[in-house]
Each structure stands twice: as structure tokens, then as C-alpha cells.
Scaffold this active site. Structure first.
Site, short mmCIF file in Angstrom:
data_model
loop_
_atom_site.label_atom_id
_atom_site.label_comp_id
_atom_site.label_asym_id
_atom_site.label_seq_id
_atom_site.Cartn_x
_atom_site.Cartn_y
_atom_site.Cartn_z
N SER A 34 0.88 -1.22 -0.10
CA SER A 34 0.08 0.09 0.04
C SER A 34 1.02 1.28 -0.17
O SER A 34 0.46 2.20 -0.15
CB SER A 34 -0.97 -0.10 1.19
OG SER A 34 -0.20 -0.22 2.54
N ASP A 72 5.30 -7.28 2.20
CA ASP A 72 4.69 -7.70 1.30
C ASP A 72 5.69 -7.91 -0.12
O ASP A 72 6.51 -7.44 -0.38
CB ASP A 72 3.60 -6.55 0.72
CG ASP A 72 2.41 -6.66 1.37
OD1 ASP A 72 1.99 -8.03 1.41
OD2 ASP A 72 1.44 -5.76 1.12
N LYS A 100 4.53 -11.60 3.08
CA LYS A 100 3.04 -11.86 2.66
C LYS A 100 2.67 -11.76 1.34
O LYS A 100 3.36 -10.92 0.69
CB LYS A 100 2.12 -10.52 3.60
CG LYS A 100 0.68 -10.61 3.05
CD LYS A 100 -0.34 -9.83 3.81
CE LYS A 100 -0.28 -8.25 3.66
NZ LYS A 100 -0.61 -7.83 2.03
N GLU A 169 -9.15 -9.11 3.44
CA GLU A 169 -9.64 -7.81 2.84
C GLU A 169 -10.76 -7.62 2.28
O GLU A 169 -11.26 -8.43 1.63
CB GLU A 169 -8.35 -7.23 2.16
CG GLU A 169 -8.72 -5.77 1.64
CD GLU A 169 -7.13 -5.24 1.23
OE1 GLU A 169 -6.14 -5.68 1.22
OE2 GLU A 169 -7.54 -3.95 0.99
#
Ligand code: KIV
Length: 259
Positions: A34, A72, A100, A169
């Protein structure tokens, strides 16, 4: 931890924020991709590179948080098991303690390879931001019965493969609650209702420093952008105006020719 305590998790992409979150007792810090949108100014996370991630993981890791620092795997960095392992190792070398990736059974060989390599793995199911271009937007998952079944099967597969937890999510809250009851590992929700074992947010959404887009499910606890702007304006105004030279030649206009 599952079923006994809610797990608070937040994102950090740099040293000061990782240090602050750690001092605030957050046990899981994610250097999420993000960062591409809220820090690097990309339109979505598909532009984030391994070099971007390594740079930000290194910065966050310099805070030496007691929290688990996860990172990530960015878009297309885990297309094959070999890529997944090589890039997960790069993130670990940069300072991450876990990685992740977005996806369930479709990336199971990659997930197994990462876990077999000894790297702790955090799953991510539901709305997958790296698929936004294919899907044409961000929408809630689990409304359709086949989606509901598929999410449940993905979560069970991740747990069986050895993921230590799974992010859900934008999963329909009732489906997220059912997955939470069904899997032996903690679920960490984002926009997926109150019944997950933990909650994760993009910290800049929580502290209101990215005011140009706010996910509907986040209630900012601070109007950070407004406070920052007010501080900058107050400082600017405190400078007053420069004393005007009372005598002597006027300064040349910057546009004046040198010739
Ligand atoms: O990239 C990210 O920050 C994330 C979390 C919000 C789950 O994946």
C-alpha cells in the site's frame, strides 16, 4: 493467541513510524505494498517494485521493533515458486521477519516453497489490491456462494500449508466470521467486520495523513493532514514579511537578463 486476544496490526514504511508503532505496543507491523499509493503516489499497488519494497523494509527494520516485521511481496514478484523464494529471501535480507503475498490455492506452490525455505508466511485473501486492473475495481468479496466457498477453501489451504495468520481484506463480515471460526490460525481483518481475530489498517488512514482517499471502513483517529497543514501555515505566517531595504539599489529582478 487465536481466540484469546485481538491482534492489532498496522502498516509502517519507514523508521519513525515503525518505531512509534512499536513503542505503542503494536505486535505486528507490515511494510505493505500500500506504500505505493499512500507514500509513493502510484495510482495502485501494481507499480510497486522489489526495489521499492527493499528500500522501505530496510528503513522500517532500522527501528529494530520488538514487533514482528512482515513485508509484502509486490506485484509479479511471486509468479513461480523460484521467484517467490528468491524475492522472499531479498525481503528477509532487507530486514523482514515474515512475508505476505496475495492469493490462496492459486499460489499454493509458491506459498509452500516460501514456508519450506523457513520464511514465516502471512496469507492475504479477499479483495486483492494487486488484481485491481484485472478486476476493474475494489469490491467486497464473499457475497456470491461460490466466492464464499472459495474463500473458505483458500483459508483452510493456507492454514494447512503453514501460514501463521491470514489477512482478510474486504470480505463480507459474515463470511469473515465463518472463516475465523473454521481456521486454526488467526484471521486479521481489514474492512471485513468485527469478528476477525485481529484488525489491520494502513496507518496513514488511521492518522488521517492521506486525506485524498479514505476507505469507507476506516474511522480516522486523528486529522493528521489538517494538523500538519495548520502547523506549516502557522510557521509560514510566523516568519512575517522581510524588512524592506530602506536605501541602496533595488535587487535585480530574477528574470533580468545576464547580458
Ligand atoms: O499493503 C498493505 O498495506 C496491506 C494491508 C492493508 C493488509 O496489504
Amino acid at each position: 493467541m487465536k481466540g484469546r486476544q485481538r491482534i492489532p496490526a498496522l502498516t509502517a514504511y519507514d523508521y519513525p513510524l515503525a518505531r512509534l508503532l512499536d513503542e505503542a505496543g503494536i505486535p505486528l507491523i507490515l511494510v505493505g505494498d500500500s506504500l505505493g499509493m499512500v507514500t509513493l503516489g502510484y495510482p495502485d499497488t501494481t507499480h510497486v517494485t522489489m526495489a521499492d519494497m527493499e528500500h522501505h523494509v530496510r528503513a522500517a527494520a532500522r527501528a529494530q521493533p520488538r514487533a514482528l516485521l512482515a513485508a509484502d511481496l509486490p506485484y509479479r514478484s511471486f509468479d513461480t515458486p523460484a521467484d517467490a523464494v528468491a524475492n522472499a529471501r531479498r525481503l528477509v535480507q532487507a530486514g523482514a521477519e515474515a512475508v505476505k503475498a496475495e492469493g490462496g490455492r492459486s499460489i499454493l506452490p509458491q506459498i509452500r516453497a516460501i514456508i519450506e525455505d523457513g520464511i514465516p508466511y502471512l496469507g492475504h485473501l479477499g479483495m486483492l489490491p494487486q488484481s485491481v486492473l484485472v478486476e476493474g475495481g475494489y469490491r467486497i468479496k464473499g457475497r456470491k456462494p461460490e466466492e464464499h466457498e472459495s474463500l473458505l477453501a483458500d483459508a483452510l489451504a493456507l492454514a494447512q500449508a503453514g501460514a501463521f495468520a491470514v489477512v482478510l481484506e474486504l470480505v463480507l463480515p459474515a463470511v469473515a466470521a465463518e472463516i475465523t471460526r473454521a481456521v486454526p490460525i488467526p484471521t486479521i481483518g481489514i474492512g471485513s467486520g468485527p469478528d476477525c481475530d485481529g484488525q489491520i489498517l494502513v496507518t496513514l488512514d488511521l492518522i488521517g495523513t492521506f486525506p485524498w482517499f479514505r476507505p469507507r471502513f476506516v474511522q480516522a483517529r486523528l486529522e493528521g493532514a489538517e494538523l500538519m497543514k495548520s502547523a506549516v501555515i502557522a510557521w509560514r505566517d510566523s516568519l512575517g514579511s522581510a524588512p524592506q531595504p530602506s536605501a541602496g539599489p533595488a535587487l535585480p529582478h530574477p528574470d533580468a537578463s545576464h547580458g
